[in-house]
Design an enzyme around this catalytic site. Structure first.
Site, PDB file in Angstrom:
ATOM      1  CE  LYS A 284      63.982  27.192  60.920  1.00 14.31           C
ATOM      2  NZ  LYS A 284      64.919  26.728  59.915  1.00 14.31           N
TER       3      LYS A 284
ATOM      4  CB  SER B  99      70.555  22.321  60.509  1.00 14.33           C
ATOM      5  OG  SER B  99      71.747  23.048  60.472  1.00 14.33           O
TER       6      SER B  99
HETATM    7  P1  ADP Z   1      70.160  25.492  57.580  1.00 13.74           P
HETATM    8  O1  ADP Z   1      69.404  25.683  56.311  1.00 13.74           O
HETATM    9  O2  ADP Z   1      71.154  24.384  57.464  1.00 13.74           O
HETATM   10  O3  ADP Z   1      69.301  25.433  58.825  1.00 13.74           O
HETATM   11  P2  ADP Z   1      71.196  28.032  58.619  1.00 13.74           P
HETATM   12  O4  ADP Z   1      70.016  28.877  58.768  1.00 13.74           O
HETATM   13  O5  ADP Z   1      71.875  27.600  59.865  1.00 13.74           O
HETATM   14  O6  ADP Z   1      71.006  26.779  57.688  1.00 13.74           O
HETATM   15  O7  ADP Z   1      72.198  28.681  57.615  1.00 13.74           O
HETATM   16  C1  ADP Z   1      73.197  29.618  57.840  1.00 13.74           C
HETATM   17  C2  ADP Z   1      73.930  29.869  56.544  1.00 13.74           C
HETATM   18  O8  ADP Z   1      74.664  28.710  56.141  1.00 13.74           O
HETATM   19  C3  ADP Z   1      73.044  30.202  55.341  1.00 13.74           C
HETATM   20  O9  ADP Z   1      73.704  31.186  54.579  1.00 13.74           O
HETATM   21  C4  ADP Z   1      72.977  28.926  54.551  1.00 13.74           C
HETATM   22  O10 ADP Z   1      72.763  29.164  53.187  1.00 13.74           O
HETATM   23  C5  ADP Z   1      74.377  28.400  54.805  1.00 13.74           C
HETATM   24  N1  ADP Z   1      74.436  26.966  54.638  1.00 13.74           N
HETATM   25  C6  ADP Z   1      73.743  26.034  55.307  1.00 13.74           C
HETATM   26  N2  ADP Z   1      74.071  24.789  54.889  1.00 13.74           N
HETATM   27  C7  ADP Z   1      75.006  24.947  53.908  1.00 13.74           C
HETATM   28  C8  ADP Z   1      75.728  24.065  53.074  1.00 13.74           C
HETATM   29  N3  ADP Z   1      75.524  22.753  53.133  1.00 13.74           N
HETATM   30  N4  ADP Z   1      76.599  24.593  52.183  1.00 13.74           N
HETATM   31  C9  ADP Z   1      76.752  25.918  52.110  1.00 13.74           C
HETATM   32  N5  ADP Z   1      76.115  26.809  52.872  1.00 13.74           N
HETATM   33  C10 ADP Z   1      75.244  26.342  53.764  1.00 13.74           C
END
Ligand code: ADP
Length: 161
Positions: free
Chosen positions: A42, A129
């Site tokens: 992305k 995000s």
């Molecule tokens: P996003 O889906 O927000 O872009 P990332 O790829 O940055 O997430 O995610 C990194 C980690 O943080 C992953 O394990 C994801 O499941 C976890 N994560 C993202 N948002 C949350 C949330 N609101 N609560 C718990 N874990 C989260």
């Protein structure tokens, strides 16, 4: 042996959901390395440096949390950093299938590595995000979803666009 966990993700940008997982993880492991994934397919809103900088600022009060970036295979990065665990946050059931697949592949690549799933705080179960970026784009209030400095960074980013 010191328990070192890696919390990988794109963090574009870091949300209160991420911070909740990082904070709770830091209570369980001796050290938590928050690792920003570079070269994600992305197109990110924030550069890798900006994402790292925001993560450093919001985890500054956690002495056993480090922020870094990586590309390539997570298991290789972990070997170099002597990490033995992966921490992942689980939101809805929709996260489950993909995370199961990742955990199985990582186990196949290195059987010493364990993946730990932490259930999201209910408050953040629908927080991502992408959702934050989507609504911040229209100047909506994201103060309950991200730390104040991230909110400011989003405002600056969209004002510049
Ligand atoms: P996003 O889906 O927000 O872009 P990332 O790829 O940055 O997430 O995610 C990194 C980690 O943080 C992953 O394990 C994801 O499941 C976890 N994560 C993202 N948002 C949350 C949330 N609101 N609560 C718990 N874990 C989260």
């Amino acid at each position: 042996m010191m328990s070192i966990a890696v919390c990988p993700g794109s963090f574009d940008p870091v949300t209160k959901g991420h911070l909740d997982i990082i904070t709770r993880g830091a209570k369980v492991f001796d050290k938590v390395i928050v690792a920003v994934l570079i070269n994600h397919t992305k197109q990110p809103l924030f550069t890798t440096e900006e994402r790292i900088d925001l993560l450093k600022q919001v985890t500054n009060h956690l002495p056993n949390v480090e922020v870094d970036a990586f590309n390539g295979l997570l298991v290789d990065y972990m070997k170099v950093n002597k990490a033995n665990a992966i921490i992942k946050g689980l939101r809805a059931v929709s996260d489950f299938e993909y995370e199961m697949q990742m955990a199985s592949i990582n186990r196949l690549l290195d059987e010493e590595i364990e993946t730990f799933f932490m259930m999201t705080n209910n408050q953040y179960s629908f927080l991502s995000s992408s959702i934050v970026k989507e609504i911040a784009k229209y100047q909506a209030d994201v103060s309950s979803l991200v730390p104040p400095i991230v909110e400011e960074a989003l405002q600056r980013k969209f004002a510049a666009k």
